[in-house]
Structure formats: structure tokens, C-alpha cells
Design a protein around this motif. Structure first.
Motif, short mmCIF file in Angstrom:
data_model
loop_
_atom_site.label_atom_id
_atom_site.label_comp_id
_atom_site.label_asym_id
_atom_site.label_seq_id
_atom_site.Cartn_x
_atom_site.Cartn_y
_atom_site.Cartn_z
N ALA A 167 0.73 -1.17 -0.05
CA ALA A 167 -0.17 -0.05 -0.10
C ALA A 167 0.86 1.22 0.10
CB ALA A 167 -1.02 -0.08 1.16
N THR A 168 2.01 1.27 0.63
CA THR A 168 2.79 2.45 0.77
C THR A 168 4.02 2.54 -0.63
OG1 THR A 168 4.56 1.28 2.13
CG2 THR A 168 2.70 2.53 3.10
N LYS A 169 3.87 1.49 -1.23
CA LYS A 169 4.73 1.34 -2.60
C LYS A 169 6.33 1.13 -2.58
CE LYS A 169 0.81 2.73 -5.14
NZ LYS A 169 0.30 1.73 -5.80
N ASP A 170 6.61 0.86 -0.77
CA ASP A 170 7.84 0.77 -0.66
C ASP A 170 8.38 -0.58 -0.27
OD1 ASP A 170 6.71 0.38 1.84
OD2 ASP A 170 8.01 1.87 2.81
N ASN A 171 7.51 -1.67 -0.29
CA ASN A 171 7.60 -3.09 -0.30
C ASN A 171 6.88 -3.97 -1.21
OD1 ASN A 171 8.92 -5.22 1.18
ND2 ASN A 171 9.35 -4.23 2.91
N VAL A 172 6.87 -5.33 -1.02
CA VAL A 172 6.47 -6.24 -1.92
C VAL A 172 5.51 -7.12 -1.15
CG1 VAL A 172 6.78 -7.94 -3.51
CG2 VAL A 172 8.38 -6.14 -3.27
N ASP A 173 4.23 -7.10 -1.56
CA ASP A 173 3.31 -8.11 -1.11
C ASP A 173 2.79 -9.10 -1.91
OD1 ASP A 173 2.65 -7.06 1.38
OD2 ASP A 173 1.17 -5.59 0.64
N VAL A 174 2.29 -10.29 -1.54
CA VAL A 174 1.68 -11.13 -2.74
C VAL A 174 0.36 -11.56 -2.37
CG1 VAL A 174 1.77 -13.66 -3.01
CG2 VAL A 174 3.89 -13.01 -2.14
N LEU A 175 -0.41 -11.26 -3.32
CA LEU A 175 -1.98 -11.18 -3.34
C LEU A 175 -2.39 -11.27 -4.87
CD1 LEU A 175 -3.66 -7.71 -3.36
CD2 LEU A 175 -1.13 -7.89 -3.76
N HIS A 176 -3.62 -11.76 -5.01
CA HIS A 176 -4.26 -11.86 -6.04
C HIS A 176 -4.60 -10.53 -6.56
CE1 HIS A 176 -7.31 -14.11 -8.77
NE2 HIS A 176 -6.30 -13.79 -9.46
#
Length: 566
Positions: free
Chosen positions: A158-167
């Protein structure tokens, strides 16, 4: 407590005991076989050895093998097996339908493209494709089952500074990429020592790719397979890649990345990019999270160099996609719909493509309930990575489980030679193939439901009306389903029915068995299922364990069956 109530509970208790432990008796054919291979009611070591050779078709069983069986099942007063002990041996866990050895026995030295690979789709989802949570739990469960290809969808958080895994573009809650990577490292080789492929669906901005590169290299360290060349000319073998992690995704377009970076007009560079020394040799402890504050806006060649298997989507039509390049091998992805359409006119072309390259097939987008499709369409055209939603259940997933019970459940199954023949390419649509062999299946009886009634959801006070379905799944010419008669009001149904299945392509055939309770007023109740690769069936009389809808083995439910090839 009143006397009447006391009497009621005594009667109810006795009623439950009577049905919880019904007497299981050897079927008539088993009694006849015992008489043929025994004398004066006892089967000696030599007689059991002869039975193992002539009926069970065991490979050179010794007297010592027979003696071990006798030692495990004989009545203490006898030196051999009586009928009861013989029946208990046949219906026991030491007599399974597939080899009990969890060791790969196929040739594992061929290129990866020569194998079917146990492959997951959206491996992080706990349920449906739209609203379920993202978690490491389904990833761990898949790896424990033996799945060898895990898919992760990468998005900026959400903060564009890290990486999430999601659909993406759905309502699924995210899980951190670093948690997924650490879980994969911990559980990758619990069920199998053969390589795990991580397929990445990359939705990242250029500035996040250095962060992902660092996460991947530091998490996996020396077990990360880093090829020396930019694109492989031939895939390595599973044997050479034991206990290694392989990254597969589409290489980033560096020209577009540079343009995006320039458009942001960012002048500051926080942190520093990975250098060569930080590439594939270092790792961080598992108990530390990862956040080094790297804000680099430069393109990350290190990310590109981590990609061992390049995923490509060539421009142009399907003919361009299926063109074989002699100088490199790639992975191509097609939806189930595109594959079904392509096989109508380009079946042989797909088979030829998969002799050298990897083809990944994935469920169509409409499968929001995480259901699956018929995997046979992909397999009979040589597709190595038929990707499934492993968190679901149903016939298609049961077939997937059955295919990968082959080869010691190691997650890699060698493709039949006819799918690898570069001369005369196999035509899966051929209808006039000759019968290679006929499988004869005898369903003697079933047992164990009264012990697992809480898990099978049957009423302990009402014995079920069981019937069994016996089905071949394979090429269209071989597909057929047969059914036994219904045995009424019996926890231990005895069917004693035999079925014959002529097979034109036994190498791809799966034997699916399902037991249900017949219901006159509603849908029949599920009683257990299993799926077995025909190519690895042990001949003779075997105890076949049954599984629940989700693929977990019941503790006690099993069938006594016989398999012969005519």
C-alpha cells in the motif's frame, strides 16, 4: 437416574458397540486362494512364497520375505498363517497398491522438459479467488504434499515501498513476500529433494525489483539456482538440481524500466544496488524479517540474472508462441481455454513444442471458486506444468493427486517416450489406436467406515448402502466408468465384482475409485476416493486406502481389490 433411563443407555451403548466393530470376514475368493496355497489350514513359508510369485506377481520374493510376513501376522501357536492371519495381511497397510518405497525410480537425468511437474496455481490463496486470505499456510501444505512449483503474484504494498503477495484486482488480503520465501525455504524439501520452481507473476515497479532480488538471494543463498547464461539452451535435469530453488518469470523490459524511472524525475538514490558479491551466496537468518531501506530507482540486472527459466509471450499468433528456438528454451503459459482451443488444430505442434520447452496451463479466470479443469488435456499434449488450485477439492484435483503418486511421490513424473519422440510426433486425437493392454480390476470388499464414522459423517446407528465407482481417466479412447451393485445396510460391503478396461495409452491412464452411499431422496453421500497411476499398479490382491474430499487419507477406510493385466 431412573431404572428405565439406565436400561436405555445400556441398550444404546451395546447397539453402538455392535455396529462400531462389525466382524470382517474374508470373501469367498480369498478363502479359495488360501485353500490352494495352504495345507491343513496353515500356509507355510514356501507356500506363501509361491503365492507371492504366482498371484501377487512380486519381483523375486525370497523365503526371508515370506518369513517376515508370517512373523508379523501369524497366530502365536502356528509357524505359518491361518486364514484369519492371511486375510489380515492382505488387508493391511503393508500390502498397498503402489510401491511402498518413497524413492524416485524414473530416470531423473533428463532435462526438466521431459517431466510432468506437480504445479500449483495462486499457491498463497486459502480459499476462493476473490475474497479469501493470502497466507503461507497453503504454500506449506502444498510443499508437504510434494508440489514442486509454487506461484506467487508480486505487487507493491500500500505504501509502494515493499512487496506483497496477493491476487491483484480482487479483495484478497495480502501476505508479505519475505514470509512466503522463508516458508518455501523451510518446507521445500520436506516431501521431496527434487527442485522447487517459483513462478513469479511480476506486477512490480522498477524500484522494487532490487529489493526482491535481495530478498530472494539472501533467503535462499547457495540453494538458489543461478544459470551462467542469460537464457538456457537446454534445461538441466531434476537430478542435477536436487535441493535447489529455481526462479521463473518474464524478464523485465529494461528499456521500459528506464523510461519509467526517468518519468518519475527522481534525482535521489537511497541505499545501493546489489553488487556481484551479494548475488547468490549470502543469506540472512530465518528469524529476521527483511527491510534494508533500499530505495534504488535504477534498473536491477541482478533481478534479471536470478531468472533461470524465462517466461515469454511471443508477439504474434499461436504459431509464433509454439515455434521451437534451437538456441534457447523457455516457458510458455496458456489458460485452459486457450489450450482447449489450440489442441483442436495444433495438437502435434504443442507436443513438439513441449519436447524442449515448458508449457504451463492455468485455470480460466471464471473459476473464482478455486475449482479446477481436466488435467488430462494438458498432459496428453506434453504440458509439464498443469497448474491447479490446490486448496480446493473434486474429481479434477483427485486426478492430479493420483498422477503424482507415481515415481515415489517426488513431484516429478517422467513423460512417456511417445511424447518425447521427435520423429513421429504423438497425435492425442487419434481414435484408432491399438489396445496395448487390458487392466482387470476386482473389487472384493470395503471396511473401516464404522471406525471413521465421525470423519465420514455417516450415522453410526444406520449402516450405509455402499456402491463403488471404478473409472479410467486418460486419453479419450480409454475413458470409461463402471459401477458395482449397491450393498444395503452393511458397514463391511462385499461386492466381489470384476471389470475389464482395454487401454490404448496405459502410460497416461489413471484408475479412479470412489465409494458412495446410495440415497433415494437426495444426493448420494460421499464415502471415500482414491486415484492411482495405472503404470505403477502392483498386480495381485492389494489393500487400497481411501481419502476424503480434500485428499487426506482416512485412518481406517480401505478396499480389498485385485489388479491384473491381461
Amino acid at each position: 437416574m431412573s431404572r428405565s433411563n439406565h436400561t436405555y443407555f445400556q441398550v444404546c451403548f451395546c447397539f453402538r458397540r455392535r455396529f462400531k466393530a462389525p466382524v470382517s470376514e474374508a470373501p469367498a475368493e480369498i478363502k479359495t486362494l488360501f485353500e490352494q496355497y495352504s495345507e491343513n489350514g496353515i500356509m507355510t513359508v514356501d507356500q506363501l512364497q509361491r503365492f507371492l510369485i504366482e498371484v501377487q506377481k512380486e519381483d523375486k520374493p525370497t523365503r526371508e520375505d515370506a518369513q517376515r510376513i508370517i512373523d508379523g501376522f501369524k497366530h502365536f501357536r502356528h509357524t505359518g498363517l491361518n486364514l484369519d492371519a492371511f486375510f489380515k495381511y492382505l488387508f493391511s497397510v503393508v500390502n498397498p497398491p503402489l510401491s511402498p518405497s518413497l524413492v524416485a525410480h524414473h530416470d531423473m537425468a533428463a532435462p526438466l522438459s521431459h517431466y510432468f511437474i506437480y504445479t500449483g496455481h495462486n499457491s498463497y490463496l486459502t480459499g476462493n479467488q476473490l475474497t479469501s486470505d493470502c497466507s503461507v499456510v497453503p504454500i506449506i501444505n502444498a510443499l508437504k504434499r510434494g508440489v514442486r512449483a509454487i506461484e506467487l503474484d508480486l505487487w507493491p504494498n500500500a505504501t509502494k515501498d515493499n512487496v506483497d503477495v496477493l491476487h491483484g484486482r480482487a479483495l484478497t488480503t495480502p501476505v508479505k513476500l519475505i514470509k512466503c520465501l522463508k516458508s518455501i525455504k523451510k518446507y521445500a524439501f520436506v516431501a521431496s529433494e527434487y527442485p522447487v520452481v517459483i513462478t513469479l507473476e511480476d506486477h512490480l515497479t522498477p524500484d522494487l525489483r532490487p529489493k526482491v532480488a535481495k530478498m530472494v538471494t539472501r533467503t535462499f543463498g547457495d540453494i538458489l539456482f543461478c544459470p551462467g547464461s542469460e537464457c538456457l539452451k537446454e534445461f538441466p535435469s531434476p537430478e542435477s538440481l536436487k535441493r535447489q530453488i529455481i526462479i521463473s518469470t518474464k524478464p523485465p523490459n529494461e528499456d521500459l524500466d528506464r523510461k519509467e524511472v526517468k518519468d518519475k524525475e527522481t534525482s535521489s538514490v537511497g541505499g545501493k544496488a546489489l553488487d556481484e558479491e551479494e548475488g547468490c551466496g549470502k543469506e540472512v537468518p530465518d528469524d529476521k524479517d527483511f527491510d534494508d531501506g533500499d530505495k534504488s530507482q535504477l534498473p536491477a540486472p541482478e533481478y534479471k540474472h536470478l531468472i533461470a527459466i524465462h517466461a515469454e509471450q511471443p508477439k504474434g499468433g499461436l504459431d509464433d508462441c509454439l515455434r521451437v528456438d534451437p538456441d534457447k528454451v523457455i516457458r510458455l503459459s496458456l489458460s485452459e481455454q486457450k489450450l482447449e482451443k489450440a489442441v483442436v488444430t495444433r495438437g502435434k505442434q504443442i507436443v513438439r513444442f513441449t519436447q524442449h520447452n515448458l508449457l504451463r496451463v492455468y485455470p480460466k479466470g471464471q473459476r473464482v471458486d478455486s475449482s479446477n479443469y481436466n488435467p488430462m488435456i494438458g498432459w496428453m499434449h506434453g504440458a509439464q506444468m498443469v497448474a491447479f488450485n490446490m486448496q480446493g477439492f473434486g474429481r479434477s484435483l483427485w486426478l492430479m493427486h493420483g498422477m503424482f503418486r507415481a515415481n515415489g511421490s517426488c513431484g516429478y513424473v517422467k513423460k512417456p517416450d511417445f511424447l518425447l519422440n521427435s520423429g513421429e510426433v504423438f497425435d492425442p486425437k487419434a481414435r484408432l489406436l491399438p489396445v496395448k493392454k487390458t487392466l482387470k480390476v476386482t473389487v472384493y470388499m470395503g471396511d473401516g467406515w464404522c471406525y471413521d464414522f465421525r470423519k465420514t459423517h455417516f450415522d453410526i446407528c444406520s449402516p450405509p448402502d455402499f456402491y463403488a465407482k471404478v473409472e479410467i481417466a486418460g486419453v479419450p479412447a480409454d475413458c470409461v466408468m463402471k459401477k458395482t451393485k449397491t450393498i444395503k445396510d452393511n458397514w463391511v460391503p462385499v461386492w466381489n465384482e470384476a471389470f475389464e478396461f482395454p487401454l490404448t495409452v496405459p502410460e497416461l491412464a489413471l484408475l479412479r475409485i470412489e465409494v458412495n452411499e446410495y440415497d433415494t431422496t437426495s444426493r448420494d453421500d460421499f464415502g471415500g476416493q482414491t486415484c492411482l497411476p495405472v503404470s505403477e499398479l502392483r498386480r495381485g490382491i492389494r489393500a487400497v486406502p481411501l481419502f476424503n474430499r480434500e485428499g487426506a487419507k482416512y485412518k481406517s477406510v480401505k478396499l480389498l481389490m485385485r489388479f491384473d493385466f491381461l
